[in-house]
Motif scaffolding. Structure first.
Motif, mmCIF file in Angstrom:
data_model
loop_
_atom_site.group_PDB
_atom_site.id
_atom_site.type_symbol
_atom_site.label_atom_id
_atom_site.label_comp_id
_atom_site.label_asym_id
_atom_site.label_seq_id
_atom_site.Cartn_x
_atom_site.Cartn_y
_atom_site.Cartn_z
ATOM 1 N N LEU A 136 0.834 -1.197 0.000
ATOM 2 C CA LEU A 136 0.000 0.000 0.000
ATOM 3 C C LEU A 136 0.870 1.249 0.000
ATOM 4 C CD1 LEU A 136 -2.723 1.492 0.346
ATOM 5 C CD2 LEU A 136 -2.476 1.154 2.835
ATOM 6 N N LEU A 137 0.604 2.134 -0.960
ATOM 7 C CA LEU A 137 1.273 3.434 -1.027
ATOM 8 C C LEU A 137 0.256 4.517 -0.715
ATOM 9 C CD1 LEU A 137 3.563 5.406 -1.741
ATOM 10 C CD2 LEU A 137 2.931 5.138 -4.151
ATOM 11 N N LEU A 138 0.526 5.319 0.317
ATOM 12 C CA LEU A 138 -0.310 6.463 0.654
ATOM 13 C C LEU A 138 0.303 7.681 -0.012
ATOM 14 C CD1 LEU A 138 -0.769 5.746 4.481
ATOM 15 C CD2 LEU A 138 -2.045 4.797 2.538
ATOM 16 N N ALA A 139 -0.358 8.210 -1.034
ATOM 17 C CA ALA A 139 0.229 9.265 -1.862
ATOM 18 C C ALA A 139 -0.482 10.594 -1.668
ATOM 19 C CB ALA A 139 0.179 8.863 -3.337
ATOM 20 N N LEU A 140 0.265 11.661 -1.912
ATOM 21 C CA LEU A 140 -0.246 13.035 -1.903
ATOM 22 C C LEU A 140 -0.770 13.459 -0.529
ATOM 23 C CD1 LEU A 140 -1.932 13.640 -5.354
ATOM 24 C CD2 LEU A 140 0.455 13.375 -4.753
ATOM 25 N N LEU A 141 -0.074 13.045 0.521
ATOM 26 C CA LEU A 141 -0.363 13.552 1.855
ATOM 27 C C LEU A 141 0.553 14.734 2.136
ATOM 28 C CD1 LEU A 141 -0.569 10.289 4.020
ATOM 29 C CD2 LEU A 141 -2.387 11.401 2.707
ATOM 30 N N SER A 142 0.048 15.709 2.893
ATOM 31 C CA SER A 142 0.946 16.726 3.417
ATOM 32 C C SER A 142 1.678 16.135 4.616
ATOM 33 C CB SER A 142 0.166 17.973 3.844
ATOM 34 O OG SER A 142 -0.585 17.703 5.020
ATOM 35 N N ARG A 143 2.727 16.804 5.049
ATOM 36 C CA ARG A 143 3.459 16.314 6.222
ATOM 37 C C ARG A 143 2.531 16.213 7.429
ATOM 38 N NH1 ARG A 143 6.313 14.111 9.710
ATOM 39 N NH2 ARG A 143 8.494 14.621 10.117
ATOM 40 N N ARG A 159 1.198 -5.017 8.723
ATOM 41 C CA ARG A 159 1.304 -6.418 8.329
ATOM 42 C C ARG A 159 1.552 -6.566 6.835
ATOM 43 N NH1 ARG A 159 -3.887 -8.876 11.669
ATOM 44 N NH2 ARG A 159 -3.184 -8.254 13.768
ATOM 45 N N ARG A 160 1.571 -5.467 6.142
ATOM 46 C CA ARG A 160 1.878 -5.478 4.719
ATOM 47 C C ARG A 160 2.845 -4.333 4.420
ATOM 48 N NH1 ARG A 160 -3.301 -3.037 1.456
ATOM 49 N NH2 ARG A 160 -4.300 -1.872 3.146
ATOM 50 N N PRO A 161 3.552 -4.374 3.305
ATOM 51 C CA PRO A 161 4.467 -3.281 2.966
ATOM 52 C C PRO A 161 3.695 -1.978 2.745
ATOM 53 C CG PRO A 161 4.943 -5.245 1.654
ATOM 54 C CD PRO A 161 3.636 -5.492 2.336
ATOM 55 N N ILE A 162 4.146 -0.908 3.400
ATOM 56 C CA ILE A 162 3.497 0.401 3.288
ATOM 57 C C ILE A 162 4.551 1.474 3.067
ATOM 58 C CG2 ILE A 162 2.081 2.144 4.466
ATOM 59 C CD1 ILE A 162 0.713 -0.045 6.006
ATOM 60 N N ALA A 163 4.233 2.425 2.215
ATOM 61 C CA ALA A 163 5.076 3.598 2.013
ATOM 62 C C ALA A 163 4.188 4.831 1.957
ATOM 63 C CB ALA A 163 5.896 3.462 0.734
ATOM 64 N N ILE A 164 4.776 5.978 2.291
ATOM 65 C CA ILE A 164 4.064 7.253 2.261
ATOM 66 C C ILE A 164 4.816 8.211 1.362
ATOM 67 C CG2 ILE A 164 3.268 9.245 3.605
ATOM 68 C CD1 ILE A 164 3.973 6.040 5.471
ATOM 69 N N LEU A 165 4.105 8.797 0.416
ATOM 70 C CA LEU A 165 4.676 9.821 -0.456
ATOM 71 C C LEU A 165 4.021 11.154 -0.117
ATOM 72 C CD1 LEU A 165 6.277 10.965 -2.818
ATOM 73 C CD2 LEU A 165 4.473 10.143 -4.357
ATOM 74 N N LEU A 166 4.807 12.078 0.423
ATOM 75 C CA LEU A 166 4.295 13.403 0.735
ATOM 76 C C LEU A 166 4.238 14.254 -0.529
ATOM 77 C CD1 LEU A 166 6.295 14.113 4.020
ATOM 78 C CD2 LEU A 166 4.052 13.034 3.764
ATOM 79 N N ARG A 167 3.273 15.152 -0.588
ATOM 80 C CA ARG A 167 3.156 16.021 -1.763
ATOM 81 C C ARG A 167 3.994 17.282 -1.616
ATOM 82 N NH1 ARG A 167 -2.127 16.764 0.674
ATOM 83 N NH2 ARG A 167 -2.377 18.886 1.503
ATOM 84 N N ASP A 168 4.584 17.486 -0.444
ATOM 85 C CA ASP A 168 5.364 18.688 -0.170
ATOM 86 C C ASP A 168 6.855 18.437 -0.352
ATOM 87 O OD1 ASP A 168 2.984 19.957 0.651
ATOM 88 O OD2 ASP A 168 3.205 19.095 2.660
ATOM 89 N N PRO A 169 7.611 19.462 -0.719
ATOM 90 C CA PRO A 169 9.069 19.330 -0.744
ATOM 91 C C PRO A 169 9.619 19.341 0.678
ATOM 92 C CG PRO A 169 8.462 21.588 -1.221
ATOM 93 C CD PRO A 169 7.169 20.812 -1.139
ATOM 94 N N ALA A 170 10.785 18.784 0.869
ATOM 95 C CA ALA A 170 11.412 18.777 2.186
ATOM 96 C C ALA A 170 11.824 20.189 2.584
ATOM 97 C CB ALA A 170 12.638 17.870 2.171
ATOM 98 N N PRO A 171 11.700 20.544 3.871
ATOM 99 C CA PRO A 171 12.198 21.844 4.320
ATOM 100 C C PRO A 171 13.669 22.063 3.965
ATOM 101 C CG PRO A 171 10.806 20.881 6.010
ATOM 102 C CD PRO A 171 10.982 19.830 4.947
ATOM 103 N N ALA A 172 14.434 20.982 3.875
ATOM 104 C CA ALA A 172 15.841 21.116 3.491
ATOM 105 C C ALA A 172 15.982 21.740 2.109
ATOM 106 C CB ALA A 172 16.520 19.745 3.514
#
Length: 346
Positions: A136-143, A159-172
């Motif tokens: 499961l990929l959770l996409a387009l979340l803000s921080r 219990r399953r592979p999960i990743a999160i893709l933020l829609r914002d650029p890193a503060p760095a």
């Protein structure tokens, strides 16, 4: 003007295939719906360009009579095959492990289905639906939308592979953009609220020993006073979030105050640059779709160790406002210099 910073195309070795992609979307505000629709369309286009004849992406709206559950398998998923070559290891956002560089697809890792929840409502619905085995990929979340979900049982003990893709650029990246434009001794200020403190902590980690002026406004009524205190010490402002507490227009208020003080502000969207920010580093829909596709492919092959993967948006485009630069007598570096500086910062 816009400068696009893009990684090379990421394709699997010939003969290997990724699993099917199922996009779960939401219908919220018109602005959010337009944004999600643009992302979905870009992802469809990428698959059509990189895939083989007959491949497709299936999109399922939360308004459907039945939301497919994790593990439903091929009965609800359309076919998408993809290919990839190794890309550099991505740095994780604060609080999540880095995702690994793509490698050759193993026999056990190729051909797995992936669900992509687009937006916070879809993300919560998929997490609430249960822990199946489908990655499961959770996409387009803000921080901050991620922070609101962070304590969900399905993320605390997945219990399953999960990743999160933020829609914002890193503060760095914001910090690097400001340092590429401003004098080396410029002091940078931030106006924050307690609810965006994770963004502040990510910024402080990126800044290292560099001194930042940080003021906290607990409410909209305190914003003007806190801004005045920060302006007294800072030469420029970093706007980490358009929202502070319950004030959804705080970013615009900060832009207006910075303009009145004749001080540059750096933001996280092209819209903010049009509204008066000097510059912003932000992804476009194509870049977000490319990153989601690459992250989904890796998720289909490799199970995250130590918790879900978390990535800020990258690559990004750089937007600048030459009119603001002229008014403030600031010389904007050329596109190549900004590109090199941001790439090195990452």
């Amino acid at each position: 003007m816009a400068l696009t910073l893009a990684l090379g195309a990421v394709l699997y070795p010939a003969g290997a295939s990724a699993g099917d992609l199922q996009l779960i979307t939401q219908r919220g505000s018109p602005t959010a719906s337009d944004s999600y629709d643009g992302f979905v369309q870009q992802l469809r286009t990428l698959v059509a360009q990189q895939g083989e004849t007959g491949e497709r992406v299936q999109v399922i709206d939360l308004g459907s009579p039945r939301l497919p559950q994790a593990g439903d398998g091929d009965s609800v998923l359309g076919g998408v095959r993809t290919r990839s070559i190794p890309a550099p290891r991505r740095a994780a956002a604060g609080g999540g492990p880095a995702s690994p560089a793509p490698g050759p697809a193993s026999g056990s890792g190729s051909g797995r289905d992936v669900q992509i929840a687009v937006g916070p409502r879809a993300a919560r619905s998929l997490l609430d639906a249960g822990d199946g085995s489908t990655p499961l990929l959770l996409a387009l979340l803000s921080r901050m939308e991620y922070e609101a979900l962070r304590q969900h049982p399905a993320l605390l003990a997945p219990r399953r592979p999960i990743a999160i893709l933020l829609r914002d650029p890193a503060p760095a990246l914001q910090l690097a953009l400001a340092l590429a434009i401003l004098p080396a001794d410029a002091r940078l200020g931030v106006v924050a609220s307690a609810d965006i403190d994770p963004l502040v902590q990510d910024l402080l980690q990126a800044a290292g020993p560099r001194d930042l002026v940080i003021g906290y406004a607990a409410s909209a009524s305190e914003l003007a006073g806190v801004l005045q205190e920060v302006f007294q010490q800072a030469d420029a402002l970093l706007i980490l979030s358009e929202r502070l507490g319950n004030d959804a227009n705080a970013g615009l208020s900060i832009l207006h105050a910075a303009s009145a003080q004749r001080k540059p502000a750096f933001a996280t969207s092209e819209a903010s640059v049009r509204a008066g920010a000097l510059a912003a580093a932000a992804p476009d829909q194509r870049q977000l779709a490319e990153q989601a596709l690459a992250l989904g492919r890796r998720l289909a092959r490799d199970r995250p160790a130590g918790g879900p993967w978390l990535e800020y948006a990258y690559p990004v485009s750089v937007y600048t406002n030459p009119s603001v630069a002229t008014r403030l007598d600031i010389a904007l570096p050329d596109a190549a210099q900004l590109s090199e500086h941001l790439h090195a910062a990452r």
